[in-house]
Design an enzyme around this catalytic site. Structure first.
Site, short mmCIF file in Angstrom:
data_model
loop_
_atom_site.label_atom_id
_atom_site.label_comp_id
_atom_site.label_asym_id
_atom_site.label_seq_id
_atom_site.Cartn_x
_atom_site.Cartn_y
_atom_site.Cartn_z
N ASP A 1 58.87 -53.43 -52.26
CA ASP A 1 60.31 -53.75 -52.32
C ASP A 1 60.59 -55.06 -51.59
OD1 ASP A 1 60.82 -51.47 -53.74
OD2 ASP A 1 62.53 -50.86 -52.50
N ASP B 1 52.40 -54.26 -40.29
CA ASP B 1 53.51 -55.01 -39.69
C ASP B 1 53.30 -56.51 -39.89
OD1 ASP B 1 51.35 -54.40 -38.09
OD2 ASP B 1 52.47 -54.22 -36.23
N LYS C 1 47.12 -49.53 -40.98
CA LYS C 1 47.61 -49.53 -39.59
C LYS C 1 46.49 -48.91 -38.75
CE LYS C 1 50.94 -50.15 -36.58
NZ LYS C 1 51.27 -51.50 -36.09
N ASP D 1 55.03 -48.71 -50.91
CA ASP D 1 56.43 -48.50 -51.29
C ASP D 1 57.31 -49.56 -50.61
OD1 ASP D 1 58.73 -47.42 -52.25
OD2 ASP D 1 58.63 -45.55 -51.14
N TYR E 1 53.54 -38.89 -48.70
CA TYR E 1 54.51 -38.30 -49.62
C TYR E 1 54.03 -36.96 -50.17
CZ TYR E 1 56.86 -42.85 -49.59
OH TYR E 1 57.51 -44.00 -49.21
#
Ligand code: NAD
Length: 357
Positions: free
Chosen positions: A252, A224, A192, A248, A142
């Site tokens: 959620d 994942d 990852k 992020d 970001y």
């Protein structure tokens, strides 16, 4: 008597509706627990862009910096999506995080017993869920440079950069360690590393730090797999530490375990200055102005502010207990699925919680 300087950023969409409930809660709690507070309301987000030409005006940032804690509702609306990036409400959020050096975002996910039926997952999968996502907040993709959209040989190409230094990884890992030591001594670091070099460095750095904490049960997991495990068996997790982007998305996802994104609070912290306490959800433009939003995530963010930011744990406990009492009496807002419940408006839910204080 303690006197706290609190800045309230109501922002956009449902922000003013859920902020009203928290304002009343603070007034009631300050009488009961004998503290004073000065509440300064400042413009932030889309509304600040409209009135001041910037989503994070300088005076708002200065007020936040000189406060004891910042309570933020939510920002954003589809109508701002066509603005240039620097004027969008979400850029204001990134600016606030970066100016206050809020590198650690703490998102607890705890299932309230009375809401076991509100989740889209089976009761036996979620009943023991009590986890915290510790998300790095001021680095990663970001903020990484270079970024942009360029035109190459007549075709548009977009690109972003995911970057972390070892010291950024260390300081967020230290936060996760501090938190888990007060809980169940279990950390899962999510990355990852099978594909991304930045994740390889993340994994090496976290593993090196964890060698000094043999008392903590430590594991690594690819993002994942973590997404899958959060649905398959979420109670296996205590503290999850991860980067900005993965945090992020996973937080959620974890939010939905509790039945509604309208239930989840968060805290964003620096090493010294004031923290920002805010619901995980956005400004919910689809229901703004209808007085049907769930004010509980904002009320629980107020509890986190009282506990972590202002050291008023009794007042924080009281908010949580009041919410549990209201829910166990069968009162709900319309986002919480329960066929036997009595559905309340945002204002009514706020009143019920305040009555329980
Ligand atoms: P959202 O969280 O605003 O809404 C997603 C869905 O959840 C919607 O159906 C909404 O009605 C519902 N919802 C959210 N909060 C609720 C609550 N308290 N009570 C009942 N229902 C609730 O996410 P979105 O629709 O992707 O984003 C809307 C805007 O919010 C966008 O402009 C986005 O950029 C912004 N946003 C802001 C923040 C923030 O302020 N921290 C976070 C996420 C998104």
């Amino acid at each position: 008597m303690n006197n706290y300087k609190i800045v309230l950023l109501s922002g956009d969409g449902i922000g003013p509706e859920i902020s009203n409930v928290s304002k009343k809660l603070l007034s009631k709690l300050s009488e009961k627990y004998k503290f004073n507070f000065e509440l300064k309301e400042e413009l932030f987000g889309g509304i600040a862009y409209e009135q001041k030409g910037s989503p994070a005006p300088q005076e708002t940032l200065e007020s936040c910096k000189s406060s004891d804690a910042v309570l933020l509702a939510c920002v954003g609306d589809i109508k701002y999506d066509s603005l240039s990036r620097d004027l969008r409400p979400e850029t204001g959020l990134l600016k606030l995080r970066s100016e206050l050096n809020l590198f650690a975002n703490i998102r607890p996910v705890k299932i309230r017993r009375s809401l076991l039926n509100a989740s889209s997952l089976r009761k036996e999968i979620i009943e023991n869920v009590d986890l915290i996502v510790v998300r790095e907040l001021t680095g990663g993709i970001y903020f990484g440079e270079p970024r942009g959209i360029v035109n190459i040989s007549g075709e548009k190409k977009g690109f972003n950069t995911m970057t972390y230094s070892a010291s950024e990884i260390k300081r967020i890992t230290d936060v996760a360690i501090k938190i888990t030591k007060k809980r169940n001594n279990k950390i899962c670091s999510v990355d990852k590393a099978n594909v991304l070099e930045v994740s390889q460095l993340w994994r090496e750095t976290v593993e090196e730090i964890m060698k000094n904490h043999p008392d903590i049960e430590f594991s690594n997991m690819y993002v994942d797999n973590a997404a899958m495990q959060l649905i398959r068996d979420p109670s296996q997790f205590d503290v999850i530490v991860t980067n900005n982007l993965f945090g992020d998305i996973l937080s959620d996802l974890a939010a939905m375990l509790s039945g509604s994104i309208g239930m989840l609070p968060s805290a964003s912290l620096s090493n010294d200055g004031p923290g920002v306490f805010e619901p995980v959800h956005g400004s919910a433009p689809d229901i703004a102005g209808k007085d049907i939003a769930n004010p509980i995530a904002m009320a629980l963010s107020t509890a986190m502010m009282l506990r972590i930011g202002l050291n008023e744990p009794n007042a924080a406990d009281n908010i949580e207990l009041a919410i549990d009492n209201v829910l166990s009496k069968g009162f709900r807002t319309s986002d919480l699925i329960d066929k036997d419940a009595q559905i309340l408006s945002c204002t009514e839910m706020g009143e019920k919680i305040i009555q329980e204080i």
